[in-house]
Design a protein around this motif. Structure first.
Motif, PDB file in Angstrom:
ATOM      1  N   ARG A 117       0.704  -1.121  -0.251  1.00 48.12           N
ATOM      2  CA  ARG A 117      -0.013   0.047  -0.126  1.00 48.12           C
ATOM      3  C   ARG A 117       0.785   1.438   0.102  1.00 48.12           C
ATOM      4  N   ARG A 118       2.215   1.135  -0.269  1.00 50.48           N
ATOM      5  CA  ARG A 118       3.173   2.271  -0.091  1.00 50.48           C
ATOM      6  C   ARG A 118       3.913   2.498  -1.173  1.00 50.48           C
ATOM      7  N   GLU A 120       4.476   4.467  -4.072  1.00 57.48           N
ATOM      8  CA  GLU A 120       3.794   5.931  -4.205  1.00 57.48           C
ATOM      9  C   GLU A 120       4.662   6.465  -5.526  1.00 57.48           C
ATOM     10  N   GLU A 122       4.202  10.824  -7.602  1.00 56.72           N
ATOM     11  CA  GLU A 122       4.090  11.891  -7.070  1.00 56.72           C
ATOM     12  C   GLU A 122       3.522  13.047  -8.247  1.00 56.72           C
ATOM     13  N   HIS A 136       4.461   8.293 -12.265  1.00 51.51           N
ATOM     14  CA  HIS A 136       3.922   7.075 -11.783  1.00 51.51           C
ATOM     15  C   HIS A 136       5.274   6.103 -11.563  1.00 51.51           C
ATOM     16  N   LYS A 462      12.971   0.226   1.870  1.00 52.81           N
ATOM     17  CA  LYS A 462      12.247   1.044   0.914  1.00 52.81           C
ATOM     18  C   LYS A 462      12.973   1.158  -0.347  1.00 52.81           C
TER      19      LYS A 462
END
Ligand code: NAD
Length: 479
Positions: A117-118, A120, A122, A136, A462
């Motif tokens: 869910r992370r 991401e 901008e 994307h 990450k």
């Protein structure tokens, strides 16, 4: 004895080659399994199956992809003892450490599932009226993961978990030294109903199967964990299609011990960092620099600690510190490096030869060397075994310069109670990782990445997950 097959498109299939590679238990030299020799055709079939499966996999909601990762973690936990024994037997990892590797691998799948869910993008302000700039993050396509033998199961998960959660499909090539645990995992995941082709495993040599995976136009990213030599060959193969590479390669980690260090902490951490898995770990302390004023006392205590290291059969020596090396070629290489160091003037304080207690296997004694100089091979080249050379320094600047005087840049450490020393070291050591007052070992939420010849890109956390994404920018003008 097991005969593993290739795992392609959700099924175990015969290789196009008829010959096999024998896998030994390094402690006993008994043959415990065979894997296919593997062919280019096997590699290409696995890539084709990953390519066909990728669009549907990427279009699943990320949280659905993550649920498969959680299921992988569950299946590993349910079979944790069997997997640890398989791992211990194929590469002589002391059973306790093998169990840790299996358990951390399950955690790794769960951890990466958490990124679902992370992932991401901008939205960036445009210079034009009525325009948005959308950034994307999208999957690259097919990821190839090439694994080493030293932490084969965990390293496999590093590649599989991060590539699948981000919407890539994956082809894994295990090392021919330690493929069994990975191939047992291939068997286990058949129970979780992962769509066919999402995850494939092809065995074989680096030269044939590995090279075919790296030079194919289907491959979107190659993630190798291995030696510098393999990294260089993979960069050449990847050049043909300008394929992205992420390389985690060898290391030559320095440990700096200042006069104001907590000596017991430094001794325990350095010995632990050296004997874990018999020194066959990329982040292991590979050379120690000790401040002149404490050098004699430190070496005296280190001698005792290295003499106390226990060596046993990996599966039965439950409390042993270390076991056999992985292979004959590994013990031959280490024996040659120590012999050469002696010829160059090194003094052997502990060990320095094959372990006489064992009639079979590739057991080498925990070894401590002094009287080394910066230009020696033993200080410059990765040993990847239980051999610790120690040198003296006078100033911290000198210790940092000697640490940096090396082609590798993976991990490093400093032991000091002085804040200024720590800041000076952590800001000037040219390494992807620096450990302060602790043993060398990374965390799954960190970022494991080598500088210089130790690699490009990295894994974990990450930033490791983002290796498997590419960026699409859309300039959206409206009226
Ligand atoms: P290796 O380079 O011999 O083999 C690694 C993998 O690469 C194997 O699967 C091998 O078959 C494959 N390979 C070899 N040549 C290839 C080619 N031309 N094309 C494609 N694939 C090829 O390394 P190893 O002996 O398995 O592992 C030990 C090395 O790995 C050490 O140098 C160690 O420091 C390094 N390592 C690094 C990390 C890290 O995170 N930086 C972690 C573990 C091990």
């Amino acid at each position: 004895m097991k005969h593993y097959k290739q795992f392609i498109n959700g099924q175990f299939v015969d290789s196009k080659s008829t010959s096999g590679i024998e896998i030994l238990n390094p402690c006993t030299e008994e043959i415990i399994s065979t894997i296919p020799t593997g062919t280019e055709e096997d590699a290409n079939n696995a890539l084709e199956s990953a390519k066909s499966a990728q669009p549907a996999w990427a279009s699943l909601p990320a949280i659905k992809r993550a649920s498969f990762l959680h299921n992988m973690a569950t299946v590993i936990r349910k079979n944790r003892v069997f997997l640890a024994e398989t791992l211990s037997k194929e590469q002589a990892k002391v059973i306790g450490l093998a169990q840790i590797e299996i358990d951390v691998t399950a955690d790794y799948f769960d951890y990466n599932a958490g990124w679902a869910r992370r992932i991401e993008g901008e939205i960036i302000q445009s210079d034009r009226e009525k325009e948005h700039i959308y950034l994307h993050k999208v999957p690259i396509g097919v990821a190839v993961g090439i694994c080493p033998w030293n932490f084969p199961f965990f390293v496999m998960a590093r590649k599989v978990a991060a590539s699948l959660v981000t919407g890539n499909t994956c082809v894994i090539k295990p090392s021919s030294e330690a493929p069994n645990t990975i191939m047992e995992f291939a068997d286990l995941i058949q129970k979780i109903e992962l769509p066919a082709g999402v995850l494939n495993f092809v065995c074989g040599s680096g030269r044939t199967v590995g090279n075919a995976l790296c030079k194919s136009p289907i491959t979107g990213i190659i993630s190798l964990t291995g030696s510098v030599g393999a990294g260089q060959q993979i960069i050449s193969a990847a050049a043909e299609n300008i394929t992205k590479v992420s390389l985690e390669l060898g290391g030559k980690a320095p440990a700096i011990v200042c006069a104001d260090a907590n000596m017991d902490l430094a001794l325990n951490s350095i010995v632990a960092s050296k004997v874990i898995f018999s020194g066959q770990v990329c982040n292991c302390a590979e050379r120690v620099y000790v401040e002149d004023s404490i050098y004699d006392e430190f070496v005296e205590k280190l001698t005792v600690k290295m003499q106390q290291v226990t060596v046993e059969d990996a599966l039965t020596g439950i409390d042993a510190d270390m076991s056999s090396l992985v292979s004959k070629s590994q013990i031959d290489k280490i024996s040659e490096m120590v012999a050469f160091a002696k010829k160059e003037g090194a003094e052997v304080l502990v060990g320095g030869k094959r372990h006489e207690k064992f009639a079979k296997g590739y057991f080498y004694e925990p070894t401590l060397l002094t009287n080394c100089t910066q230009d020696m091979q033993i200080i410059q080249e990765e040993v990847f075994g239980p051999v610790l050379p120690v040198m003296k320094f006078n100033t911290l600047d000198e210790a940092i310069a000697m640490s940096n005087d090396c082609q590798y840049g993976l991990t490093s450490s400093i032991f000091s109670e002085n804040f200024n020393n720590i800041m000076q070291a952590t800001n000037n050591l040219q390494f992807g990782e620096t450990y302060v007052n602790r043993e060398h070992f990374e965390a799954i939420q960190g970022f494991h990445a080598g500088w210089k010849k130790s690699g490009i890109g990295g894994a974990d956390g990450k930033h490791g997950m983002e290796e498997y994404l590419q960026t699409r920018v859309v300039y959206a003008k409206y009226y």
